[in-house]
Motif scaffolding. Structure first.
Motif, short mmCIF file in Angstrom:
data_model
loop_
_atom_site.label_atom_id
_atom_site.label_comp_id
_atom_site.label_asym_id
_atom_site.label_seq_id
_atom_site.Cartn_x
_atom_site.Cartn_y
_atom_site.Cartn_z
N LEU A 28 -1.67 -4.43 9.23
CA LEU A 28 -2.09 -3.03 9.23
C LEU A 28 -2.12 -2.47 7.81
N GLN A 29 -1.08 -2.78 7.05
CA GLN A 29 -1.04 -2.31 5.66
C GLN A 29 -2.16 -2.93 4.83
N ARG A 30 -2.41 -4.21 5.03
CA ARG A 30 -3.45 -4.88 4.27
C ARG A 30 -4.84 -4.33 4.61
N ALA A 31 -5.07 -4.05 5.91
CA ALA A 31 -6.35 -3.49 6.31
C ALA A 31 -6.56 -2.10 5.72
N LYS A 32 -5.51 -1.28 5.72
CA LYS A 32 -5.62 0.06 5.14
C LYS A 32 -5.88 -0.02 3.64
N TYR A 33 -5.19 -0.93 2.97
CA TYR A 33 -5.39 -1.09 1.52
C TYR A 33 -6.81 -1.57 1.24
N TYR A 34 -7.29 -2.50 2.05
CA TYR A 34 -8.64 -3.04 1.87
C TYR A 34 -9.68 -1.94 2.07
N ARG A 35 -9.47 -1.12 3.09
CA ARG A 35 -10.42 -0.05 3.37
C ARG A 35 -10.44 0.98 2.24
N ALA A 36 -9.26 1.26 1.69
CA ALA A 36 -9.18 2.29 0.64
C ALA A 36 -9.71 1.81 -0.70
N ASN A 37 -9.69 0.48 -0.94
CA ASN A 37 -10.04 -0.03 -2.27
C ASN A 37 -11.26 -0.94 -2.26
N TYR A 38 -11.92 -1.05 -1.12
CA TYR A 38 -13.05 -1.98 -1.02
C TYR A 38 -14.24 -1.48 -1.83
N LYS A 39 -14.81 -2.39 -2.60
CA LYS A 39 -16.08 -2.17 -3.28
C LYS A 39 -16.88 -3.46 -3.16
N GLU A 40 -18.17 -3.32 -2.97
CA GLU A 40 -19.01 -4.50 -2.76
C GLU A 40 -18.90 -5.46 -3.93
N GLY A 41 -18.59 -6.72 -3.61
CA GLY A 41 -18.45 -7.74 -4.64
C GLY A 41 -17.04 -7.90 -5.17
N SER A 42 -16.10 -7.08 -4.68
CA SER A 42 -14.73 -7.14 -5.21
C SER A 42 -13.73 -7.57 -4.15
N GLU A 43 -14.17 -8.33 -3.14
CA GLU A 43 -13.29 -8.69 -2.04
C GLU A 43 -12.08 -9.48 -2.52
N SER A 44 -12.29 -10.46 -3.40
CA SER A 44 -11.18 -11.30 -3.85
C SER A 44 -10.17 -10.50 -4.66
N ASP A 45 -10.64 -9.57 -5.48
CA ASP A 45 -9.72 -8.75 -6.28
C ASP A 45 -8.87 -7.85 -5.40
N VAL A 46 -9.49 -7.28 -4.38
CA VAL A 46 -8.75 -6.40 -3.48
C VAL A 46 -7.65 -7.16 -2.76
N THR A 47 -7.99 -8.36 -2.27
CA THR A 47 -7.00 -9.18 -1.56
C THR A 47 -5.88 -9.62 -2.49
N ARG A 48 -6.23 -9.96 -3.73
CA ARG A 48 -5.23 -10.46 -4.68
C ARG A 48 -4.26 -9.36 -5.10
N ASN A 49 -4.71 -8.13 -5.21
CA ASN A 49 -3.88 -7.05 -5.72
C ASN A 49 -3.00 -6.40 -4.65
N PHE A 50 -3.20 -6.76 -3.41
CA PHE A 50 -2.42 -6.14 -2.34
C PHE A 50 -0.97 -6.59 -2.40
N GLN A 51 -0.05 -5.65 -2.23
CA GLN A 51 1.38 -5.96 -2.19
C GLN A 51 1.98 -5.33 -0.93
N TYR A 52 2.65 -6.15 -0.17
CA TYR A 52 3.22 -5.69 1.10
C TYR A 52 4.56 -5.02 0.87
N GLU A 53 4.77 -3.89 1.53
CA GLU A 53 6.04 -3.16 1.46
C GLU A 53 6.70 -3.23 2.83
N PRO A 54 7.68 -4.13 3.00
CA PRO A 54 8.31 -4.28 4.32
C PRO A 54 9.04 -3.02 4.75
N MET A 55 9.02 -2.78 6.05
CA MET A 55 9.78 -1.65 6.58
C MET A 55 11.26 -1.99 6.61
N SER A 56 12.11 -0.99 6.53
CA SER A 56 13.55 -1.23 6.59
C SER A 56 13.95 -1.68 7.99
#
Length: 229
Positions: A28-56
């Motif tokens: 869910l977090q990755r999909a939201k991050y992808y949606r907020a930062n997606y630009k055509e041609g930058s799929e690999s960069d968006v996936t690489r820069n994602f950092q997961y923040e675990p819930m407590s």
């Protein structure tokens, strides 16, 4: 999430509820991050820069998702009338491949198995019987791998009925209509094969991003309302 948790129980591969929720939260977090930062041609960069923040461990988010998971599982069981008996196609596939002398071809077996798995993304399992779906997977294998197994439709001819009259009928040549051995029709088999192959068509950028916009029930309903025929 509810379907995955229920399936793990039915197949006697139990998983912890917390593990299911943690994975769902990651996706869910990755999909939201992808949606907020997606630009055509930058799929690999968006996936690489994602950092997961675990819930407590005692996060309220976890308990909310836990309640949602339990409700979803119960709703699935109610709609299935608690009939959770499912006929899986894999045993049928093994039997059919043995009859067609393809069981020793490891690559062919793996490909057919993969087609059956991919078909789970389509509605064919709810529409067609298992023999037809398995025959469609085998058809795709012999076509793509160019295996020496004829797959031509039966030729037209005549047959004698019980009362002695003649009528038009399909006269298969020896072993050319192999799907008839498994009570599958030629038309249904090709239709299922076409549905499966649609999964591999090239996707537009809009189609690639669309799943990330359907994360909640509210978003799904909004999309359905906007695309009513």
């Amino acid at each position: 999430m509810g379907a995955l948790y229920l399936a793990s129980k039915l197949e006697e591969c139990p998983v912890r509820m917390r593990d299911v929720i943690n994975i769902y939260d990651l996706l869910l977090q990755r999909a939201k991050y992808y949606r907020a930062n997606y630009k055509e041609g930058s799929e690999s960069d968006v996936t690489r820069n994602f950092q997961y923040e675990p819930m407590s461990y005692f996060s309220q988010t976890y308990y909310d998702l836990k309640d949602t998971l339990i409700v979803a599982e119960m709703q699935l069981l109610k709609r299935l009338a608690f009939d959770v008996h499912v006929t899986l196609p894999y045993g049928t596939l093994v039997n059919y491949m043995r009859v067609l002398n393809l069981l020793e071809d490891t690559n062919a077996c793996q490909m057919a198995w993969g087609y059956l798995n991919d078909a789970l993304q389509t509605p064919v399992y709810a529409v067609y019987p298992v023999p037809v779906i398995v025959c469609a997977a085998i058809l795709l294998v012999i076509r793509h791998s160019q295996l020496p197994l004829p797959s031509e439709p039966p030729k037209a001819g005549t047959a004698i009925t019980d009362n002695g009259n003649t009528e038009a009928a399909a006269l298969p040549t020896p072993f050319s209509s192999w799907w008839l051995l498994f009570d599958a029709s030629y038309e249904d088999m090709w239709l299922v094969a076409g549905i499966i192959m649609r999964l591999y068509r090239p996707r537009t950028p809009e189609e690639s991003v669309r799943p990330t916009r359907l994360l909640t029930k509210k978003e799904v309903r909004k999309w359905l309302d906007e695309h009513k025929e």
